[in-house]
Design an enzyme around this catalytic site. Structure first.
Site, short mmCIF file in Angstrom:
data_model
loop_
_atom_site.label_atom_id
_atom_site.label_comp_id
_atom_site.label_asym_id
_atom_site.label_seq_id
_atom_site.Cartn_x
_atom_site.Cartn_y
_atom_site.Cartn_z
N LYS A 565 0.87 -1.17 0.00
CA LYS A 565 0.00 0.00 0.00
C LYS A 565 0.90 1.22 0.00
CE LYS A 565 -1.70 -1.65 3.94
NZ LYS A 565 -3.14 -1.60 3.80
N ARG A 566 0.34 2.43 -0.19
CA ARG A 566 1.16 3.62 -0.09
C ARG A 566 1.86 3.68 1.26
NH1 ARG A 566 0.90 7.59 -4.19
NH2 ARG A 566 2.34 8.72 -2.85
#
Ligand code: 26Q
Length: 828
Positions: A565-566
């Site tokens: 994920k970011r």
């Protein structure tokens, strides 16, 4: 290689989707579209030729779909989004069109491996993360459900940057995704439009004696549309349109060359207007006062609204029915300037009275919020906004004046409330002066406001938008996110998809709830063995990728523990790292103690200006280096950072994952959608009660979900009562040893102070409560390992997760938007 003679083909006699016809188009495209023969064609040429072959086969349905919408005079829905994170299109289109096997066979006949060809495609990475990928899943679902939907956005010349890892650090490289051409886009210069910026506002009286306003002396740029076909799944589904706008210099610039004689300056100015659609801002956090970002937003909004109004007026000559024929969904506040822009079109351009314009506008718009984080809420300085969009500023002031009058009459004698709710933040402390609150503008200008998971919507109502909820409770609703099962199971995990279809048929592909029937096979040893073998094969395939990409050997029998994920502090990759170091120390202290071997996999891009996030990436890589080089960790621990996480890499990772890390601080992650994709592929979740995790746990049952950590309410109470992270450090010996090891410079011997700021941040502030949740997390991870020892039990839990993911199809989400917000009907 096959003999070259295989590239000559019979005349086109077969139906278009038969192998012979596909082969015929393919060779035609290679020759006539790309001017290549069997000697000069590269793999990429072959990819292009097949993509063009497939595009042809989309075109008839595309045109037929648009005609159907037109003839039915259907209500259209427009999804306005600054981001569409589409990823690759070829494999997806082959599947949705039902020509995957025919194309595989056609390619085989000319010695081309279709899977290798699919790898040639560069991702369309026109988004940062969840919000952009959600928009892409929604397009897929709208087309599959035959909803007359259009995506509108920006054709960035450079999408999300390519990430390289150099010496453990993130390095950004421009994403030149259009370098070899884009076979999926169709330029539509005939629909190019002018967009205005700057200038001034002038009042005048028109020929009927009416008071009118005009916006004059503006600069102009041209919006050039590029259309991409979005094919739904199955033979009877629609092909919808994603229209992306590119900024071009207007002809005025060419005139200026003529008149001023300053050729060089004129060409430079031309360049400047074309920078508007140059690059995606690679940050999903607030970027203060970036003028170009506001220009991008207004640019695509103005083009899109002009287009929408033009389409509406092509069959009508009054605006009476506008809101019955048009619904516009705002993907966060990025396109919220659409509200004053539609008002301007109604009032200034078409002469509607304010009240009618406002009624139509609010009935048209819906607003989706994607964040509660204060720093991620968009605001624009009034001065900057007024310089770029002076007319829109006056419209916003008028909206605000009328709105605050309403607030006052609803809540008399409550001045504080009026100041709190104003669309203009006048807080005197801000040196930049007043700012426009885009989220408030979006709420006031919409008839429906939604969060993206149940908990998120409740927190919106109770917290961020509390005053607005008190005023208009009926506007608020929840739309829990979903993901498309076509890309995220059928296409990316074909073996699992086949095993599922073998047991329950293929209805799940368009009706994901049917997965619940897999529960009949929970005690079917053969099915469990099959699921386990598929996971093992997928893990082997990912191990092969890691060997090539990272030059690391990983053990496919180890537990693949995945956080992709970011990179954000609130997502707590750092908590994951603390746990890894704790395990490392345990092995060091007691090398003989039995343990479940784990491979920790990370994938994450950090916003280029987010230095803490970048430092966490460096820490992950530093820990990986120590762990992976230590012979004592062999067969026990491995840490892998997968560079350049993006849609196509996600498609490799999810099918191979055992454990899904969804460990954000409760109350911070609006929804999450990776959590759903991982569970759909049979990963078990370790997670907090945050975002959609809450609903996923409800669906799969508490026994099939590894829950840990404080609740959102407990996190709030923790901070309210004076959280002292250092107390947790002092009291937990394992936590202390982990923190001390980082502090000692153990992971950065050449630069012992490197991670000091991370540690100080944890001990002194820890706004995301990592230390408060550490013990609970580590305990929970012990349960994970114990469970993994019982492979039979683990597999049954994985099947339960798959079986109970039905709710999280974006088809369900889109059906809810269509019924409860848009009032759009399917046009089959
Ligand atoms: C704003 C202003 C200036 C520049 C950039 C931005 C900007 C850009 C992108 C702000 C936010 C974003 C992206 C936000 C995002 O991806 N949010 C995620 O949305 C998902 C879909 O609803 C949720 O599942 C995630 O929880 C949420 O974090």
């Amino acid at each position: 290689m096959r003999p070259a003679s295989r590239l000559t083909f019979p005349a086109r006699t077969a139906a278009p989707n038969e192998v012979a016809a596909i082969l015929h188009s393919f060779t035609d495209h290679l020759l006539y579209s790309l001017a290549k023969d069997q000697y000069s064609a590269t793999m990429h040429d072959k990819f292009m030729a097949l993509a063009l072959t497939v595009r042809e086969r989309l075109t008839e349905r595309w045109i037929a779909t648009q005609q159907r919408y037109y003839k039915k005079d259907a209500k259209r829905v427009y999804y306005l989004s600054a981001e569409f994170l589409l990823g690759r299109a070829l494999g997806n289109n082959l599947i949705n069109l039902g020509v995957l096997e025919a194309c595989r066979e056609a390619m085989r006949m000319v010695g081309i491996d279709l899977d290798a060809l699919l790898e040639e495609e560069i991702d369309a990475g026109l988004g940062n993360g969840g919000l952009g990928r959600l928009a892409a899943c929604f397009l897929d679902s709208m087309a599959t459900l035959n909803i007359p939907g259009y995506g509108y956005g920006i054709r960035y010349e450079f999408g999300m940057f390519d990430q390289e890892i150099k010496d453990g650090h993130q390095v950004e490289k421009p994403d030149e995704w259009l370098r070899f051409g884009n076979p999926w886009e169709l330029p539509r210069p005939e629909y190019a439009l002018p967009v205005h910026f700057g200038g001034r506002v002038e009042e005048f009286t028109d020929e009927d004696g009416k008071h009118r306003v005009r916006w004059t002396d503006t600069d102009q740029v041209i919006g050039m549309p590029y259309d991409m076909p979005i094919a739904g799944f199955g033979p009877t589904s629609s092909v919808n349109t994603l229209r992306l706008w590119r900024a071009r210099a207007s002809a005025e610039f060419d005139l200026r060359v003529f008149n001023d004689g300053d050729y060089e300056k004129a060409v430079l100015d031309k360049n400047r207007s074309e920078t508007i659609s140059k690059v995606l801002y690679p940050s999903d956090l607030k970027v203060f006062g970036k003028e170009l970002r506001l220009k991008q937003q207004y640019f695509f909004v103005a083009c899109s609204l002009y287009d929408i109004v033009r389409r509406y007026l092509s069959v009508r000559n009054t605006f009476e029915a506008f809101a019955d024929k048009v619904s516009i969904q705002l993907n966060d506040t990025h396109p919220a300037v659409a509200i004053p822009e539609l008002m301007r079109l109604f009032i200034d351009v078409n002469g509607l009275p304010w009240d009618q314009a406002w009624e139509l506008t609010t009935r048209t718009f819906g607003y989706t919020n994607h964040t509660l984080l204060a720093e991620a809420l968009e605001t624009w300085p009034v001065t900057l906004f007024g310089r770029l969009l002076p007319r829109h500023l006056t419209i916003i002031y008028e909206i605000n004046r009328r709105f605050l009058r309403q607030v006052m009459s609803r809540f008399p004698f409550d001045e504080a409330r009026v100041a709190r709710m104003s669309l203009i933040d006048e807080s005197p402390g801000d040196p930049a002066g007043k700012r426009i609150r885009m989220a408030y503008l979006a709420v006031v200008g919409s008839h429906a406001v939604n969060g993206v998971a149940a908990l998120h919507t409740e927190l919106l109502k109770a917290d961020l938008l509390r005053d607005f909820h008190e005023m208009w409770p009926e506007r608020f609703n929840n739309k829990t996110n979903g993901v498309t099962p076509r890309r995220w199971l059928l296409a990316s995990n074909p073996k699992l998809a086949e095993a599922i279809t073998g047991r329950i048929g293929d209805g799940w592909i368009t009706n994901l709830s049917e997965l619940h029937r897999l529960q009949h096979f929970l005690d079917d040893a053969e099915f469990l063995a099959e699921v386990r073998a598929i996971k093992a094969a997928n893990k082997k395939a990912l191990a092969n990728y890691i060997l090539t990409a990272n030059n690391l050997v990983v053990d496919p029998a180890s537990l693949y523990d995945v956080q992709v994920k970011r990179l954000h502090e609130y997502k707590r990759q750092l908590l994951n790292v603390l746990h890894i170091i704790a395990l490392y120390l345990r092995v060091k202290r007691d090398p003989e103690a039995p343990m479940v071997p784990r491979t920790f996999l990370f994938g994450a891009k950090a916003a280029p200006a987010y230095s803490t996030a970048k430092l966490i990436i460096k820490l992950i890589n530093a820990v990986a280096e120590v762990v992976n080089a230590d012979p004592q960790m062999e067969g026990r621990l491995k840490v892998v950072f997968l560079a350049n996480y993006r849609v196509s890499l996600a498609e490799r990772i999810f099918p191979a994952s055992d454990l899904s890390e969804q460990i954000s601080t409760a109350g911070k992650e609006a929804s999450g959608t990776g959590n759903m994709k991982l569970a759909l592929n049979g990963a078990l979740t370790i997670g907090t009660l945050d975002g959609a995790n809450v609903e996923m746990r409800e669906e799969v049952g508490a026994d099939n979900f590894f829950l840990f950590g404080l609740t959102a309410a407990e996190v709030m109470a923790l901070h309210k009562n004076g959280y002292r992270p250092r107390d947790y450090y002092e009291r937990n010996a394992e936590l202390k040893s982990v923190i001390d090891l980082i502090s000692s410079g153990f992971f950065s011997p050449d630069h012992p102070e490197l991670f000091r700021s991370l540690i100080q941040g944890l001990l002194d502030h820890d706004p995301y409560a990592l230390l408060a949740d550490f013990e609970s997390y580590v305990e929970c991870q012990k349960r994970v390992s114990e469970t993994y020892l019982d492979q039979d039990r683990w597999t049954r839990m994985a099947v339960m997760n798959i079986a109970r993911m039905g709710k999280f199809s974006s088809d369900r989400t889109i059906a809810e938007y269509a019924r409860e917000i848009w009032g759009t009907l399917a046009v089959p």
